[in-house]
Design an enzyme around this catalytic site. Structure first.
Site, PDB file in Angstrom:
ATOM      1  CG  HIS A 140      -2.078  -0.955   1.109  1.00 33.15           C
ATOM      2  ND1 HIS A 140      -1.898  -2.311   1.259  1.00 33.15           N
ATOM      3  CD2 HIS A 140      -3.405  -0.784   0.888  1.00 33.15           C
ATOM      4  CE1 HIS A 140      -3.066  -2.924   1.146  1.00 33.15           C
ATOM      5  NE2 HIS A 140      -3.997  -2.031   0.901  1.00 33.15           N
ATOM      6  N   GLY A 191      -0.507  -2.745  -5.949  1.00 32.53           N
ATOM      7  CA  GLY A 191      -1.442  -3.837  -5.716  1.00 32.53           C
ATOM      8  C   GLY A 191      -2.827  -3.301  -5.412  1.00 32.53           C
ATOM      9  CG  HIS A 192      -5.717  -0.753  -2.642  1.00 32.21           C
ATOM     10  ND1 HIS A 192      -6.514   0.113  -3.376  1.00 32.21           N
ATOM     11  CD2 HIS A 192      -6.481  -1.141  -1.581  1.00 32.21           C
ATOM     12  CE1 HIS A 192      -7.685   0.242  -2.788  1.00 32.21           C
ATOM     13  NE2 HIS A 192      -7.695  -0.518  -1.702  1.00 32.21           N
ATOM     14  CD  GLU A 321     -11.877  -5.696   2.610  1.00 31.35           C
ATOM     15  OE1 GLU A 321     -12.123  -5.350   3.772  1.00 31.35           O
ATOM     16  OE2 GLU A 321     -11.099  -5.074   1.873  1.00 31.35           O
ATOM     17  CD  GLU A 337     -14.169  -1.787   2.028  1.00 32.87           C
ATOM     18  OE1 GLU A 337     -13.381  -0.890   2.365  1.00 32.87           O
ATOM     19  OE2 GLU A 337     -13.823  -2.815   1.404  1.00 32.87           O
ATOM     20  CB  CYS A 417     -10.483   2.346   4.484  1.00 30.09           C
ATOM     21  SG  CYS A 417     -11.437   0.814   4.467  1.00 30.09           S
ATOM     22  CB  CYS A 418     -15.672   2.653   5.667  1.00 30.08           C
ATOM     23  SG  CYS A 418     -15.410   1.144   4.687  1.00 30.08           S
TER      24      CYS A 418
END
Length: 654
Positions: A140, A191-192, A321, A337, A417-418
């Site tokens: 990340h 990767g993200h 996810e 999510e 994160c949300c």
């Protein structure tokens, strides 16, 4: 002659949009007055009983101002970045000296944590300085950089302050020195995905082609021919656990299984996927690359026609996810999510600016009013990471395979994160309401939200004011303010859920069918000051049925009124919601209850309920007896704001 361009529409600048709306104004006020301070306290570990964040402390450690140890996820830095972006959007709406002072201090701390070569990531600076850029697949670094870039752009656009932009430009310079196609650099990519769309935002601010080219490299290199970069770096790390069933390390988890133009179905981690698709649209519009857009069209169809919940939720599986297969949309295990629905809005908005098709605005609306708002409590102080469509608390508490599902919102998360993602979206809501097409002299109204804006067309300022009680009321009144009479087009979205829209201009009835194109009613005329449009979108309660391939929902209906999806809760209907059914021709009524859940329209009607049996036998051969029972449904976004209990969106149909 107009220069051909993939991108036809431009969103109206956030600073030029004022929201004055009974539904949304209180939510934006909540973000400003409650959520931003609450999340700042969370980042500083000042919420009693909440899971610690340690985010600010990590930056202090990286800056050499604390001797504590790093704590948190590898991507913990992104929580501060999203908070700062929310602040930027909030300041764009209304300046606040004290909030700006706090944000400036946070930016100063970020600057002090940056290394002399431009590197900026507290996890690696503090915990693993020897492992920078050694695991792009999992770690990340580029994701965190992307969110910081987005924050920098938002804060700069709101305040004009350059410092945070200078910090991220220095960081991008460092990234570009390490990664890229040139000899001596690593041919790695995140990767993200996230930095791709962020780099395009930065490019629009700086005009620096380095930022554009780095985005292009990350997108073009993804899924390139063997040897695969993730395999190369895994070998260099001497990674030993290579289990073919370990899907976290499979290429599709990170959308790296194929070059992006060859991807036809949405695979892997849902948030990663939609951030990538958003970056692909941004890059395509800048480079006029139709092949990238065509790939996004194919992926859009797959996501919205086979892999999306009625709430605008996506990513049905807890494991990874992720997306699974077409029509696999379980209700009680729905992962959905909050971040994924937010990413869906980002992608849909970008597609809308190219296609001018109401389908994209409809999906934005569906996600906004349902799958996103459900992620935050009405008081702004607790959150859902996961948004299921059915909950039975007893199973949630006892089944290991439902450990991700919650029936009470949490005050904070170790992986948080949300919450800041939701707040940055609501703070920036103004940018999703209007668009304009200058050469065609068109103003588009995508979302029906009270307030006003000013759009410059052909050198003239055109004021647009919306007055409405939408989504509870069917009427939207639009007023035009203009100095001189001028011909242009006002394009009003005709939502796909509305079967009989009606339009009047200055009390003159307009034939909607004659002016409709791709879900927009395009009214072209010479407009004068104080001209009025009345749009009526009838809001009957409708029973929605799923495609029969969605096995979970065969024989069931969901209630929807306008853009709002409804659910039934134990608080109104008692236990065992599965025993409730509605007849196909059930008479359903609506009423606005101002004292319920801060004011919502509820649906009530007569249904049936399986009568409890007197026997204690687990199985029996007798007939099931049904009794009449009133059913009451509330908006899905408002569930779990009262006493915890069962909830269900889908109801059996008799």
């Amino acid at each position: 002659m107009e220069k051909l361009s993939l991108k036809r529409l431009e969103n109206v600048d956030l600073k030029k949009v004022v929201i004055n709306d009974s539904f949304w104004s209180k939510r934006q006020k909540l973000i400003k007055e409650t959520v931003i301070p609450y999340q700042w306290a969370a980042l500083n570990d000042a919420i009693p009983g909440a899971e610690p964040s340690h985010t600010i402390e990590n930056f202090r450690i990286a800056a050499g101002e604390s001797n504590e140890e790093y704590y948190g996820m590898v991507f913990q830095d992104s929580d501060l970045a999203k908070w700062l972006e929310t602040v930027g959007h909030s300041l764009a709406i209304e300046r606040d000296d004290e909030l700006e002072r706090i944000a400036d201090k946070a930016i100063d701390l970020i600057g002090r944590a940056q290394l002399s070569d431009g590197y900026l990531n507290t996890y690696f600076t503090v915990a693993h300085p020897d492992k920078k850029w050694t695991n792009l697949r999992d770690d990340h670094e580029l994701y965190c950089a992307g969110h910081l870039i987005e924050a920098a752009v938002a804060y700069y656009e709101a305040t004009g302050k350059q410092k945070i932009v200078d910090i991220v430009c220095k960081l991008v310079d460092h990234i570009d020195s390490v990664l890229g196609p040139e000899t001596g650099k690593k041919r790695g990519y995140p990767g993200h995905p996230e930095i791709e769309l962020a780099l395009m935002k930065l490019y629009k601010v700086t005009g620096n082609k380095q930022h554009l080219n780095l985005c292009k490299f990350f997108i073009e290199e993804r899924g390139a021919q063997p040897p695969h970069y993730y395999d190369i770096e895994a070998k260099l790390r001497e990674e030993k656990h290579k289990n073919k069933k370990d899907l976290f390390h499979s290429k599709d988890y990170s959308q790296a299984h194929l070059p992006v133009r060859e991807q036809k179905t949405a695979e892997g981690h849902s948030v990663r996927a939609l951030y990538l698709y958003s970056g692909m649209v941004d890059l395509a519009t800048e480079l006029q690359d139709e092949s990238l857009i065509e790939a996004c069209r194919q992926l859009w169809k797959n996501v919205t026609r086979q892999r999306m919940y009625i709430t605008g939720g996506i990513g049905s599986s807890q494991y990874r996810e992720s997306f699974t297969v077409d029509y696999d949309l379980p209700n009680d295990r729905a992962y959905t999510e909050t971040c994924a629905s937010i990413a869906l809005v980002f992608w849909a908005d970008r597609m809308l600016q190219i296609e001018e098709d109401s389908e994209y605005a409809d999906v934005i609306e569906r996600a906004l009013y349902n799958g996103i708002l459900s992620g935050m409590s009405l008081d702004g102080k607790s959150y859902f990471y996961v948004n299921p469509l059915e909950v039975w608390p007893s199973t949630v508490d006892h089944r290991n395979d439902m450990e991700s599902v919650q029936y009470k919102r949490q005050s904070w998360f170790g992986c948080a994160c949300c919450p800041p993602n939701l707040s940055r979206l609501v703070a920036s809501l103004g940018r999703y309401i209007y668009s304009h097409h200058d050469s065609n002299k068109e103003i588009f109204i995508h979302q029906y939200i009270g307030g006003n804006t000013t759009v410059e067309l052909d050198g003239n300022n055109v004021g647009i004011t919306q007055k409405t009680e939408y989504p509870w009321d069917e009427k939207i009144n639009v007023q035009i303010e203009i100095e001189h009479e001028m011909e242009f087009t006002v394009a009003l979205r005709l939502p796909s859920w509305c079967k009989n829209p009606r339009i009047k201009v200055n009390d003159e009835i307009i034939d909607v069918s004659s002016i409709s194109k791709k879900g927009y009613a395009k009214i072209t005329r010479k407009w004068k000051n104080d001209d009025r449009i009345e749009l009526v979108l009838p809001l009957p309660v409708e029973m929605v049925r799923a495609n029969p391939n969605v096995r979970e929902n065969i024989g069931k209906v969901a209630l929807q009124r306008g853009p709002i999806v409804y659910c039934i809760e134990e608080a109104d209907n008692g236990e065992n919601l599965k025993s409730i059914s509605l007849a196909t021709n059930s008479a359903l009524s609506v009423a606005y209850e101002k004292d319920l859940l801060e004011g919502v329209t509820v649906i009530t009607g007569e249904g049936l309920r399986i009568k409890e049996i007197e026997s204690d036998q687990l199985y029996f051969t007798g007939e099931i007896e049904m009794v009449r029972s009133e059913v009451k449904a509330i908006p899905y976004f408002s569930w779990s704001n009262r006493k915890p209990g069962e909830m269900s969106v889908w109801i059996r149909e008799e």
